[in-house]
Design an enzyme around this catalytic site. Structure first.
Site, PDB file in Angstrom:
ATOM      1  N   GLU A 101      84.104  -2.359 -29.121  1.00 32.29           N
ATOM      2  CA  GLU A 101      82.753  -2.917 -29.036  1.00 32.29           C
ATOM      3  C   GLU A 101      82.383  -3.377 -30.442  1.00 32.29           C
ATOM      4  O   GLU A 101      82.039  -2.569 -31.298  1.00 32.29           O
ATOM      5  CB  GLU A 101      81.785  -1.860 -28.504  1.00 32.29           C
ATOM      6  CG  GLU A 101      80.384  -2.392 -28.211  1.00 32.29           C
ATOM      7  CD  GLU A 101      79.496  -2.394 -29.444  1.00 32.29           C
ATOM      8  OE1 GLU A 101      79.175  -3.500 -29.941  1.00 32.29           O
ATOM      9  OE2 GLU A 101      79.133  -1.313 -29.918  1.00 32.29           O
ATOM     10  N   ASP A 131      73.551  -3.207 -21.734  1.00 35.80           N
ATOM     11  CA  ASP A 131      72.365  -3.219 -22.593  1.00 35.80           C
ATOM     12  C   ASP A 131      71.579  -4.529 -22.502  1.00 35.80           C
ATOM     13  O   ASP A 131      70.489  -4.640 -23.066  1.00 35.80           O
ATOM     14  CB  ASP A 131      72.756  -2.986 -24.060  1.00 35.80           C
ATOM     15  CG  ASP A 131      73.030  -1.529 -24.365  1.00 35.80           C
ATOM     16  OD1 ASP A 131      72.491  -0.658 -23.655  1.00 35.80           O
ATOM     17  OD2 ASP A 131      73.787  -1.256 -25.317  1.00 35.80           O
ATOM     18  N   ASP A 143      82.532   2.510 -28.170  1.00 34.42           N
ATOM     19  CA  ASP A 143      81.225   2.010 -28.558  1.00 34.42           C
ATOM     20  C   ASP A 143      81.066   2.053 -30.083  1.00 34.42           C
ATOM     21  O   ASP A 143      81.581   2.952 -30.748  1.00 34.42           O
ATOM     22  CB  ASP A 143      80.151   2.875 -27.888  1.00 34.42           C
ATOM     23  CG  ASP A 143      78.780   2.249 -27.940  1.00 34.42           C
ATOM     24  OD1 ASP A 143      78.666   1.047 -27.688  1.00 34.42           O
ATOM     25  OD2 ASP A 143      77.810   2.979 -28.240  1.00 34.42           O
TER      26      ASP A 143
END
Length: 496
Positions: free
Chosen positions: A335, A388, A288
């Site tokens: 990401e 998300d 991430d």
């Protein structure tokens, strides 16, 4: 090889105990997606949950989320049938975090008090093998339980890790230390068995690693030199992102930032161990906020907003050189969403790791938008939506008329047909087709997009502290998937 996968957190699996776990439902789900032709199961971080039950702000970078332990795998001498029945919670559509903590964790505490010498020997062997992180984690949690305080408020001898104080405390709290070792022993033993089963089906597990850790964690307490802290062990700078179109003040996350200069002196030992640990847990690892390893936004600890931050240089390729000494070909996905400049693009190319593309981000009217499927590079992982995002159907319902027209024209769905959800939802199936047909080597669909569900099944709304990470699937949910459509889709586009 072209592949496709399904995104569903372990916590979202069906089951009788208020939350998904490593038990029979996990195997059933892996069997189910395998039969359709999917080769990847993507999950979210399975480390301990943080505030708001977020898997991205947990207490430890290494310790697993004990709520995911399957208590039915424990022998009756540790948890009786009656106690298992008491742990059952009727909450088929939402994770009942409070109920699970109240019931399952109490049952595990009781089980720890019934351990025999053979059990303790197995736990001791596990603790020795994982001493790098488990020794500090178990003691940290025991002290936190004992004091009722976070480590920054502990007595100075414990706060600053006086050896004699740590030894005396470990002995005094030995029962609690054993409990936390037992908890992690169960977690990792069960996870290893589940992963072995899933892999035996020819399905890979795609895991996730948050880049930052919480200040209130054993990672910071045990390794303060790895973080930007002052002499009182308080953060001098914290993590966030600068102002952008979505947040005029930026986002102030508050995590302590890494002291990469100090890390470099020992060859990035802690960070390397963390990455290698995750690569052992999963077949593919998503990292991430990957751009933070190239450049990261540093905000003064006393700042009121993220606007006061500035860019600093991360470890760059030095970290990956260290990792590749341990793992020759790490299967990592970066990401790379959000603010991405040429420097980050070049860094990603140097690593060789695939980045991400999300169809929902594609419709700003620009033909060179990198999220339009015809612009996808081969070395990428493409999504209809991520954890998300809103579900794809829910997202369509939020669009203004002009943008909706562009999307429907692109996916070739009429205005009279797009809004009906469920098993034969034309709009979500068309979006899946657009992504599957692309040149991206890997494509991932959230389960809620396969079922054509609306925004009420959304997993997370960034920036909102409550009500997230609660979605659960049921057997009826899986029946809502048009398996013939997706089996044919994967076959047409060479992904099965």
């Amino acid at each position: 090889m072209r592949k496709a996968g399904v995104l569903l957190p372990v916590s979202s699996l069906m089951g009788e105990y208020g939350i998904g776990d490593f038990g029979a439902s996990a195997k059933y789900f892996a069997d189910y997606i395998k039969r359709i032709g999917f080769k990847i199961w993507q999950i979210l971080p399975i480390t301990i949950l943080g505030l708001g039950n977020s898997p991205y702000s947990g207490v430890s970078a290494f310790a697993g989320n004990a709520l995911l332990i399957d208590i039915t795998q424990l022998p009756e001498r540790l948890i009786s049938r009656e106690e298992r029945e008491e742990c059952k919670i009727y909450s088929p559509y939402r994770v009942d975090y409070f109920g699970v903590r109240t019931k399952k964790m109490v049952a595990l505490r009781r089980a720890a008090a019934r351990l025999n010498e053979e059990d303790k020997a197995a736990i001791a062997a596990f603790a020795k093998e994982n001493a790098f992180w488990l020794e500090d984690y178990a003691l940290y949690m025991a002290i936190r339980d004992d004091t009722g305080k976070e480590w920054g408020e502990w007595d100075d001898k414990l706060k600053y890790r006086d050896k004699h104080a740590l030894k005396e405390t470990r002995e005094r709290l030995s029962a609690d230390v054993l409990y936390y070792e037992f908890e992690q022993y169960l977690f990792y033993t069960q996870w290893a068995k589940l992963k072995e089963y899933v892999n035996s089906l020819g399905v890979e597990i795609f895991g996730d690693m948050p880049i930052y850790v919480s200040y209130n964690s054993p990672d910071v307490w045990a390794n303060p030199s790895n973080f930007r802290l002052d002499k009182h062990l308080k953060p001098t700078e914290v993590a966030g992102v600068p102002p952008d179109y979505f947040a005029e003040d930026g986002q102030l996350w508050g995590n302590p930032l890494y002291n990469y200069e100090a890390m470099e002196r020992d060859g990035y030992a802690w960070m390397t161990e963390r990455v290698v640990h995750n690569l052992r847990m999963y077949d593919i690892l998503r990292i991430d906020h990957f751009r933070g390893l190239c450049e990261y936004w540093a905000v003064p600890a006393d700042a009121e907003t993220a606007k006061e931050g500035k860019w600093r240089t991360g470890p760059g390729m030095k970290l990956w050189k260290a990792v590749r000494k341990r793992v020759k070909d790490p299967q990592i996905v970066a990401e790379d969403l959000g603010i991405i400049d040429d420097k980050v693009v070049k860094y990603l190319e140097e690593t060789g790791f695939p980045g991400m593309r999300v169809l929902q981000f594609a419709f700003d009217g620009l033909k060179d938008n990198p999220h339009l499927p015809y612009n996808y590079p081969i070395n990428t992982v493409a999504y209809t939506a991520t954890h998300d995002n809103n579900t794809s159907l829910g997202w369509l319902y939020t669009l203004d008329h002009g943008t909706l027209d562009k999307v429907l024209e692109f996916i070739d769905v009429s205005h009279s047909e797009w809004g009906e959800g469920g098993r034969h939802c034309k709009s979500t199936q068309a979006m899946a087709r657009a992504v599957a047909a692309s040149s991206a080597r890997t494509v991932i669909f959230p389960l809620q997009d396969l079922t054509g569900y609306g925004g009420d099944t959304r997993l997370n709304v960034p920036g909102t502290p409550e009500g997230n990470w609660e979605f659960r699937a049921t057997l009826a949910t899986l029946e809502d998937i048009d398996t013939d459509f997706y089996r044919k889709l994967l076959d047409i586009y060479g992904r099965n």
